[in-house]
Scaffold this motif. Structure first.
Motif, PDB file in Angstrom:
ATOM      1  N   ALA A 204       0.826  -1.204   0.000  1.00 12.34           N
ATOM      2  CA  ALA A 204       0.000   0.000   0.000  1.00 12.34           C
ATOM      3  C   ALA A 204       0.866   1.262   0.000  1.00 12.34           C
ATOM      4  CB  ALA A 204      -0.927  -0.002   1.213  1.00 12.34           C
ATOM      5  N   ALA A 205       1.946   1.248   0.763  1.00 11.56           N
ATOM      6  CA  ALA A 205       2.849   2.404   0.793  1.00 11.56           C
ATOM      7  C   ALA A 205       3.515   2.615  -0.561  1.00 11.56           C
ATOM      8  CB  ALA A 205       3.906   2.214   1.878  1.00 11.56           C
ATOM      9  N   LEU A 206       3.884   1.526  -1.236  1.00 12.26           N
ATOM     10  CA  LEU A 206       4.492   1.628  -2.560  1.00 12.26           C
ATOM     11  C   LEU A 206       3.507   2.219  -3.573  1.00 12.26           C
ATOM     12  CD1 LEU A 206       6.949   1.035  -4.352  1.00 12.26           C
ATOM     13  CD2 LEU A 206       5.949  -1.200  -4.786  1.00 12.26           C
ATOM     14  N   LEU A 207       2.265   1.790  -3.514  1.00  8.89           N
ATOM     15  CA  LEU A 207       1.255   2.364  -4.405  1.00  8.89           C
ATOM     16  C   LEU A 207       1.044   3.849  -4.136  1.00  8.89           C
ATOM     17  CD1 LEU A 207      -1.437  -0.455  -4.511  1.00  8.89           C
ATOM     18  CD2 LEU A 207       0.020   0.315  -6.376  1.00  8.89           C
ATOM     19  N   MET A 208       1.051   4.248  -2.865  1.00  8.33           N
ATOM     20  CA  MET A 208       0.868   5.654  -2.525  1.00  8.33           C
ATOM     21  C   MET A 208       2.042   6.489  -3.024  1.00  8.33           C
ATOM     22  SD  MET A 208      -0.029   7.342   1.162  1.00  8.33           S
ATOM     23  CE  MET A 208       1.466   6.766   1.909  1.00  8.33           C
ATOM     24  N   VAL A 209       3.255   5.993  -2.852  1.00  6.05           N
ATOM     25  CA  VAL A 209       4.439   6.718  -3.329  1.00  6.05           C
ATOM     26  C   VAL A 209       4.403   6.841  -4.851  1.00  6.05           C
ATOM     27  CG1 VAL A 209       6.945   6.525  -3.591  1.00  6.05           C
ATOM     28  CG2 VAL A 209       5.886   6.210  -1.362  1.00  6.05           C
ATOM     29  N   THR A 210       4.012   5.773  -5.535  1.00  4.49           N
ATOM     30  CA  THR A 210       3.912   5.808  -6.998  1.00  4.49           C
ATOM     31  C   THR A 210       2.893   6.847  -7.441  1.00  4.49           C
ATOM     32  OG1 THR A 210       4.475   3.468  -7.063  1.00  4.49           O
ATOM     33  CG2 THR A 210       3.489   4.398  -9.041  1.00  4.49           C
ATOM     34  N   PHE A 211       1.773   6.915  -6.737  1.00  3.99           N
ATOM     35  CA  PHE A 211       0.740   7.898  -7.056  1.00  3.99           C
ATOM     36  C   PHE A 211       1.268   9.326  -6.887  1.00  3.99           C
ATOM     37  CE2 PHE A 211      -2.843  10.526  -5.557  1.00  3.99           C
ATOM     38  CZ  PHE A 211      -3.629  10.488  -6.698  1.00  3.99           C
ATOM     39  N   TYR A 212       1.966   9.588  -5.774  1.00  2.60           N
ATOM     40  CA  TYR A 212       2.488  10.940  -5.527  1.00  2.60           C
ATOM     41  C   TYR A 212       3.588  11.314  -6.519  1.00  2.60           C
ATOM     42  CZ  TYR A 212      -0.215  11.431  -1.271  1.00  2.60           C
ATOM     43  OH  TYR A 212      -1.224  11.537  -0.375  1.00  2.60           O
ATOM     44  N   VAL A 213       4.419  10.361  -6.901  1.00  2.00           N
ATOM     45  CA  VAL A 213       5.458  10.649  -7.895  1.00  2.00           C
ATOM     46  C   VAL A 213       4.812  10.984  -9.233  1.00  2.00           C
ATOM     47  CG1 VAL A 213       7.314   9.586  -9.247  1.00  2.00           C
ATOM     48  CG2 VAL A 213       7.283   9.352  -6.773  1.00  2.00           C
ATOM     49  N   GLY A 214       3.766  10.258  -9.600  1.00  2.00           N
ATOM     50  CA  GLY A 214       3.042  10.565 -10.837  1.00  2.00           C
ATOM     51  C   GLY A 214       2.426  11.944 -10.795  1.00  2.00           C
ATOM     52  N   LEU A 215       1.841  12.317  -9.656  1.00  7.20           N
ATOM     53  CA  LEU A 215       1.269  13.661  -9.525  1.00  7.20           C
ATOM     54  C   LEU A 215       2.349  14.736  -9.621  1.00  7.20           C
ATOM     55  CD1 LEU A 215      -1.417  13.404  -6.716  1.00  7.20           C
ATOM     56  CD2 LEU A 215      -1.770  13.758  -9.156  1.00  7.20           C
ATOM     57  N   ALA A 216       3.496  14.474  -9.032  1.00  4.11           N
ATOM     58  CA  ALA A 216       4.582  15.456  -9.073  1.00  4.11           C
ATOM     59  C   ALA A 216       5.091  15.639 -10.498  1.00  4.11           C
ATOM     60  CB  ALA A 216       5.719  15.022  -8.160  1.00  4.11           C
ATOM     61  N   GLN A 217       5.135  14.573 -11.277  1.00  2.13           N
ATOM     62  CA  GLN A 217       5.588  14.693 -12.656  1.00  2.13           C
ATOM     63  C   GLN A 217       4.590  15.458 -13.502  1.00  2.13           C
ATOM     64  OE1 GLN A 217       6.474  10.754 -14.005  1.00  2.13           O
ATOM     65  NE2 GLN A 217       8.466  10.728 -13.016  1.00  2.13           N
ATOM     66  N   VAL A 218       3.309  15.216 -13.294  1.00  3.77           N
ATOM     67  CA  VAL A 218       2.282  15.926 -14.055  1.00  3.77           C
ATOM     68  C   VAL A 218       2.266  17.387 -13.651  1.00  3.77           C
ATOM     69  CG1 VAL A 218      -0.209  16.147 -14.389  1.00  3.77           C
ATOM     70  CG2 VAL A 218       0.868  13.906 -14.479  1.00  3.77           C
ATOM     71  N   GLY A 219       2.392  17.670 -12.365  1.00  3.54           N
ATOM     72  CA  GLY A 219       2.365  19.044 -11.884  1.00  3.54           C
ATOM     73  C   GLY A 219       3.599  19.832 -12.282  1.00  3.54           C
ATOM     74  N   GLY A 220       4.702  19.174 -12.522  1.00  7.13           N
ATOM     75  CA  GLY A 220       5.937  19.862 -12.862  1.00  7.13           C
ATOM     76  C   GLY A 220       6.099  20.171 -14.327  1.00  7.13           C
ATOM     77  N   GLN A 221       5.082  19.944 -15.145  1.00  2.41           N
ATOM     78  CA  GLN A 221       5.209  20.163 -16.572  1.00  2.41           C
ATOM     79  C   GLN A 221       4.807  21.570 -17.001  1.00  2.41           C
ATOM     80  OE1 GLN A 221       3.054  17.025 -18.496  1.00  2.41           O
ATOM     81  NE2 GLN A 221       4.565  15.483 -17.960  1.00  2.41           N
ATOM     82  N   GLY A 222       4.397  22.412 -16.074  1.00  5.58           N
ATOM     83  CA  GLY A 222       3.980  23.761 -16.433  1.00  5.58           C
ATOM     84  C   GLY A 222       5.153  24.725 -16.440  1.00  5.58           C
ATOM     85  N   GLY A 223       4.862  25.973 -16.830  1.00  6.79           N
ATOM     86  CA  GLY A 223       5.887  27.007 -16.821  1.00  6.79           C
ATOM     87  C   GLY A 223       6.110  27.530 -15.415  1.00  6.79           C
TER      88      GLY A 223
END
Length: 76
Positions: free
Chosen positions: A43-62
């Motif tokens: 469960a912790a691994l899935l949560m970390v994967t989810f947050y890393v995915g969110l960070a990558q999507v959020g970091g694509q802006g200017g």
């Protein structure tokens, strides 16, 4: 990456390795904890994967929060 962010990533890696080693020792000493601990780590691994995915999507802006401009190879 800045020096501070590299330091935070390195520190998080060291703490992560220490936690995994500690949990491994705990399971070695008390084998009855293997099942619940495996579920908790998954469960912790899935949560970390989810947050890393969110960070990558959020970091694509200017820098000002606008979406990043797409560049073409033709230079137009």
């Amino acid at each position: 990456m800045s020096t501070l962010s590299l330091f935070v990533v390195a520190l998080a890696g060291i703490v992560g390795v220490a936690v995994v080693a500690g949990l491994g020792y705990l399971v070695h000493r008390r084998p009855a904890l293997r099942g619940p601990l495996t579920i908790a780590l998954a469960a912790a691994l899935l949560m970390v994967t989810f947050y890393v995915g969110l960070a990558q999507v959020g970091g694509q802006g200017g820098e000002d929060g606008t979406p990043a401009a797409r560049c073409s190879r033709t230079g137009r």
